[in-house]
Design a protein around this motif. Structure first.
Motif, PDB file in Angstrom:
ATOM      1  N   GLY A 146     -72.181  61.205 -17.509  1.00  0.00           N
ATOM      2  CA  GLY A 146     -71.907  59.759 -17.511  1.00  0.00           C
ATOM      3  C   GLY A 146     -72.263  59.128 -16.172  1.00  0.00           C
ATOM      4  N   ARG A 147     -71.935  59.823 -15.090  1.00  0.00           N
ATOM      5  CA  ARG A 147     -72.255  59.289 -13.750  1.00  0.00           C
ATOM      6  C   ARG A 147     -73.762  59.222 -13.537  1.00  0.00           C
ATOM      7  NH1 ARG A 147     -67.359  62.638 -11.277  1.00  0.00           N
ATOM      8  NH2 ARG A 147     -65.777  61.170 -11.983  1.00  0.00           N
ATOM      9  N   LEU A 148     -74.473  60.257 -14.009  1.00  0.00           N
ATOM     10  CA  LEU A 148     -75.936  60.246 -13.874  1.00  0.00           C
ATOM     11  C   LEU A 148     -76.547  59.142 -14.735  1.00  0.00           C
ATOM     12  CD1 LEU A 148     -76.518  64.108 -13.846  1.00  0.00           C
ATOM     13  CD2 LEU A 148     -76.739  62.528 -11.921  1.00  0.00           C
ATOM     14  N   LYS A 149     -75.954  58.915 -15.927  1.00  0.00           N
ATOM     15  CA  LYS A 149     -76.445  57.827 -16.782  1.00  0.00           C
ATOM     16  C   LYS A 149     -76.276  56.481 -16.087  1.00  0.00           C
ATOM     17  CE  LYS A 149     -75.722  59.878 -21.339  1.00  0.00           C
ATOM     18  NZ  LYS A 149     -74.825  59.954 -22.486  1.00  0.00           N
ATOM     19  N   ARG A 150     -75.154  56.333 -15.390  1.00  0.00           N
ATOM     20  CA  ARG A 150     -74.897  55.070 -14.697  1.00  0.00           C
ATOM     21  C   ARG A 150     -75.994  54.810 -13.663  1.00  0.00           C
ATOM     22  NH1 ARG A 150     -71.255  55.425 -10.115  1.00  0.00           N
ATOM     23  NH2 ARG A 150     -70.249  56.965 -11.416  1.00  0.00           N
ATOM     24  N   THR A 151     -76.341  55.845 -12.891  1.00  0.00           N
ATOM     25  CA  THR A 151     -77.331  55.614 -11.826  1.00  0.00           C
ATOM     26  C   THR A 151     -78.739  55.440 -12.399  1.00  0.00           C
ATOM     27  OG1 THR A 151     -77.508  58.000 -11.504  1.00  0.00           O
ATOM     28  CG2 THR A 151     -76.024  56.838 -10.029  1.00  0.00           C
ATOM     29  N   THR A 152     -78.977  55.924 -13.626  1.00  0.00           N
ATOM     30  CA  THR A 152     -80.320  55.799 -14.215  1.00  0.00           C
ATOM     31  C   THR A 152     -80.353  54.770 -15.351  1.00  0.00           C
ATOM     32  OG1 THR A 152     -79.769  57.719 -15.578  1.00  0.00           O
ATOM     33  CG2 THR A 152     -81.082  58.144 -13.631  1.00  0.00           C
ATOM     34  N   SER A 153     -79.224  54.080 -15.568  1.00  0.00           N
ATOM     35  CA  SER A 153     -79.105  53.052 -16.620  1.00  0.00           C
ATOM     36  C   SER A 153     -79.451  53.571 -18.012  1.00  0.00           C
ATOM     37  CB  SER A 153     -79.981  51.832 -16.298  1.00  0.00           C
ATOM     38  OG  SER A 153     -79.573  51.265 -15.100  1.00  0.00           O
ATOM     39  N   LEU A 154     -79.098  54.804 -18.307  1.00  0.00           N
ATOM     40  CA  LEU A 154     -79.307  55.355 -19.653  1.00  0.00           C
ATOM     41  C   LEU A 154     -78.089  55.036 -20.526  1.00  0.00           C
ATOM     42  CD1 LEU A 154     -80.849  58.834 -18.733  1.00  0.00           C
ATOM     43  CD2 LEU A 154     -81.986  56.995 -20.019  1.00  0.00           C
ATOM     44  N   LEU A 187     -64.790  58.709 -22.866  1.00  0.00           N
ATOM     45  CA  LEU A 187     -64.560  59.047 -21.456  1.00  0.00           C
ATOM     46  C   LEU A 187     -65.645  58.418 -20.585  1.00  0.00           C
ATOM     47  CD1 LEU A 187     -62.831  60.973 -19.551  1.00  0.00           C
ATOM     48  CD2 LEU A 187     -64.650  62.654 -19.909  1.00  0.00           C
ATOM     49  N   GLN A 188     -66.912  58.550 -21.029  1.00  0.00           N
ATOM     50  CA  GLN A 188     -68.015  57.957 -20.262  1.00  0.00           C
ATOM     51  C   GLN A 188     -67.890  56.430 -20.219  1.00  0.00           C
ATOM     52  OE1 GLN A 188     -71.673  59.389 -22.068  1.00  0.00           O
ATOM     53  NE2 GLN A 188     -71.498  61.386 -21.058  1.00  0.00           N
ATOM     54  N   ARG A 189     -67.530  55.831 -21.366  1.00  0.00           N
ATOM     55  CA  ARG A 189     -67.432  54.364 -21.421  1.00  0.00           C
ATOM     56  C   ARG A 189     -66.284  53.851 -20.576  1.00  0.00           C
ATOM     57  NH1 ARG A 189     -69.136  54.559 -27.142  1.00  0.00           N
ATOM     58  NH2 ARG A 189     -71.361  54.029 -27.018  1.00  0.00           N
ATOM     59  N   ASN A 190     -65.134  54.526 -20.628  1.00  0.00           N
ATOM     60  CA  ASN A 190     -63.973  54.083 -19.835  1.00  0.00           C
ATOM     61  C   ASN A 190     -64.283  54.126 -18.358  1.00  0.00           C
ATOM     62  OD1 ASN A 190     -62.473  53.681 -22.088  1.00  0.00           O
ATOM     63  ND2 ASN A 190     -61.446  55.663 -22.033  1.00  0.00           N
ATOM     64  N   GLU A 191     -65.007  55.160 -17.967  1.00  0.00           N
ATOM     65  CA  GLU A 191     -65.349  55.274 -16.557  1.00  0.00           C
ATOM     66  C   GLU A 191     -66.298  54.153 -16.142  1.00  0.00           C
ATOM     67  OE1 GLU A 191     -67.099  58.868 -14.074  1.00  0.00           O
ATOM     68  OE2 GLU A 191     -65.208  59.204 -15.095  1.00  0.00           O
ATOM     69  N   LEU A 192     -67.288  53.891 -17.013  1.00  0.00           N
ATOM     70  CA  LEU A 192     -68.215  52.792 -16.729  1.00  0.00           C
ATOM     71  C   LEU A 192     -67.461  51.478 -16.604  1.00  0.00           C
ATOM     72  CD1 LEU A 192     -71.287  53.364 -19.095  1.00  0.00           C
ATOM     73  CD2 LEU A 192     -71.275  53.302 -16.610  1.00  0.00           C
ATOM     74  N   ALA A 193     -66.525  51.242 -17.547  1.00  0.00           N
ATOM     75  CA  ALA A 193     -65.769  49.983 -17.556  1.00  0.00           C
ATOM     76  C   ALA A 193     -64.929  49.867 -16.298  1.00  0.00           C
ATOM     77  CB  ALA A 193     -64.897  49.910 -18.795  1.00  0.00           C
ATOM     78  N   SER A 194     -64.276  50.952 -15.892  1.00  0.00           N
ATOM     79  CA  SER A 194     -63.397  50.849 -14.716  1.00  0.00           C
ATOM     80  C   SER A 194     -64.231  50.603 -13.467  1.00  0.00           C
ATOM     81  CB  SER A 194     -62.526  52.100 -14.569  1.00  0.00           C
ATOM     82  OG  SER A 194     -63.327  53.206 -14.274  1.00  0.00           O
ATOM     83  N   GLN A 195     -65.472  51.119 -13.440  1.00  0.00           N
ATOM     84  CA  GLN A 195     -66.315  50.842 -12.272  1.00  0.00           C
ATOM     85  C   GLN A 195     -66.790  49.393 -12.267  1.00  0.00           C
ATOM     86  OE1 GLN A 195     -68.863  54.087 -12.866  1.00  0.00           O
ATOM     87  NE2 GLN A 195     -67.274  55.427 -12.051  1.00  0.00           N
TER      88      GLN A 195
END
Ligand SMILES: C=C(O[C@@H]1C=C(C(=O)O)C=C[C@H]1O)C(=O)O
Length: 103
Positions: A32-40, A82-90
């Motif tokens: 999820g963190r890698l997706k965030r940095t690569t906008s996947l 889990l990935q979405r919640n983390e994205l949302a909290s960031q």
């Protein structure tokens, strides 16, 4: 073995399953963190198909493939959440702990 002994075995197996699911969740979190940095996107249906194929290929029984896949559908739902919640909290500006940021 009697019922009490089988239940002790199930309790021990559940502890191992919880440890493995937690390890899987930590891996999904890193992805999820890698997706965030690569906008996947979080949802990757092609990858999910491969996960189901892998699970079916290694199914030793006695569960039918379809039941195992149902369990995995639920597991993957939780991983995506889990990935979405983390994205949302960031996005909401929540501060990430330093040791997480530096991974
Ligand atoms: C973990 C990932 O993110 C999502 C969750 C998956 C899983 O739990 O196996 C698979 C694909 C994605 O929909 C990934 O892209 O690999």
């Amino acid at each position: 073995m009697d019922i009490a002994e089988w239940r002790l075995k199930i309790d021990e197996l559940d502890r191992q399953i919880v440890a493995l699911i937690s390890e899987r969740a930590a891996a999904a979190q890193q992805i999820g963190r890698l997706k965030r940095t690569t906008s996947l996107p979080v949802y990757e249906p092609n990858r999910e198909r491969l996960v189901f194929e892998n699970v079916r290929a290694f199914n030793p029984g006695p569960l039918p493939d379809i039941e195992l896949v149902h369990i995995y559908e639920r597991i993957i739902d939780v991983m995506r959440a889990l990935q979405r919640n983390e994205l949302a909290s960031q996005k909401n500006g929540a501060e990430e702990p330093r040791e997480e940021r530096e991974k």
